[in-house]
Enzyme design. Structure first.
Site, short mmCIF file in Angstrom:
data_model
loop_
_atom_site.label_atom_id
_atom_site.label_comp_id
_atom_site.label_asym_id
_atom_site.label_seq_id
_atom_site.Cartn_x
_atom_site.Cartn_y
_atom_site.Cartn_z
N SER A 42 -1.58 -3.44 -1.04
CA SER A 42 -1.60 -2.21 -1.82
C SER A 42 -1.96 -2.51 -3.28
O SER A 42 -3.01 -3.07 -3.54
CB SER A 42 -0.25 -1.49 -1.69
OG SER A 42 -0.35 -0.14 -2.09
N ASP A 154 -2.00 1.95 4.07
CA ASP A 154 -1.34 0.99 3.18
C ASP A 154 -0.54 -0.06 3.94
O ASP A 154 0.33 0.26 4.75
CB ASP A 154 -0.40 1.78 2.26
CG ASP A 154 0.10 0.99 1.08
OD1 ASP A 154 0.62 -0.12 1.28
OD2 ASP A 154 -0.03 1.48 -0.06
#
Length: 261
Positions: A42, A154
């Site tokens: 991320s 993510d």
């Protein structure tokens, strides 16, 4: 003279709190410490990719300070998320260029999660920007990337700090930076959305602690910048995050130098 051991940085997810990674890298640079390998998840994948491309921490921090929310918001009617990832991709391409992961100066990888197989997916080759977009697409916020039968979001939902991935790249000494690890509960009870966010973060913290215990034997140093109650979803406190990451880096300089001897 003994050969310096290969150093790997595993930079974890954390949204705006991930700006602390930039401060951490600044502290490392000032003390002559450079990683031989980087893995990211991320926001950690964004910072790690920029560093592996040759951007300095100062350049990265300047880019963050110039970033506006409108630069990322791209409302979509397509299923899967509020925003399309086109603007995110445009911003990343501006700084990272159109390069492949295997061509980077520093060996790099990042992770996403495939919602179909419910497994972590690691990117070690292919287009860098595409990989970072997948790794950074917060579920329900950004539309997932549909690719090769996968629905990619993510990586932090399953593996917040990609330690095993940086070891697989070749690192012999591993420093993990977890910017979410000491997230504190807000003093006042938040609203509905804030409460849901706090609950998800609490669950994530417990899962990450269990995961850390499982792989403790390959972690040489685990760092947690002291970011208090700072939200992962607002970029109003980037200077604070940068400074706390910098302080964390300075506090661990001697330990990291010792690891490399």
């Amino acid at each position: 003279m003994a050969k310096k051991k290969k150093l790997g940085f595993a930079l974890g997810s954390g949204g705006a709190r991930g700006v602390a990674h930039i401060g951490f890298l600044q502290a490392m640079e000032e003390n002559g410490i450079k990683p031989d390998y980087i893995s990211g998840c991320s926001m950690g994948s964004v910072v790690g990719a920029a560093y592996a491309c040759g951007l300095s921490p100062a350049q990265m921090f300047q880019a963050v300070k110039e970033l506006k929310l409108i630069d990322l918001i791209d409302l979509t009617t397509k299923p899967g998320g509020l925003f399309d990832t086109r603007k995110m991709r445009k911003v990343l391409a501006k700084y990272l260029g159109e390069v492949n992961i295997e061509d980077l100066t520093i060996p790099y990888s990042c992770i996403a999660v495939d919602m179909v197989s419910q497994q972590v997916v690691e990117f070690k080759k292919g287009n860098l920007v595409d990989a970072v977009v997948c790794s950074s697409s917060i579920p329900s916020v950004f539309k997932p990337t549909e690719k090769d039968g996968m629905r990619l979001v993510d990586g932090g939902i399953l593996e917040r700090v990609p330690v095993r991935e940086v070891k697989d790249l070749g690192a012999k000494k591993i420093v993990a930076v977890d910017v979410m690890g000491n997230k504190q509960c807000q003093e006042k009870c938040p609203g509905i959305i804030g409460m849901m966010s706090d609950v998800i973060e609490l669950m994530d913290n417990h899962r990450t602690r269990r995961r850390r215990a499982e792989i403790e034997h390959i972690i040489d140093l685990w760092c947690e910048p002291d970011l208090g109650t700072m939200s992962a979803y607002t970029f109003r406190h980037t200077t604070f995050a940068y400074q706390k990451g910098y302080e964390c880096g300075l506090a661990h300089v001697e330990q990291i130098k010792a690891l490399l001897q």
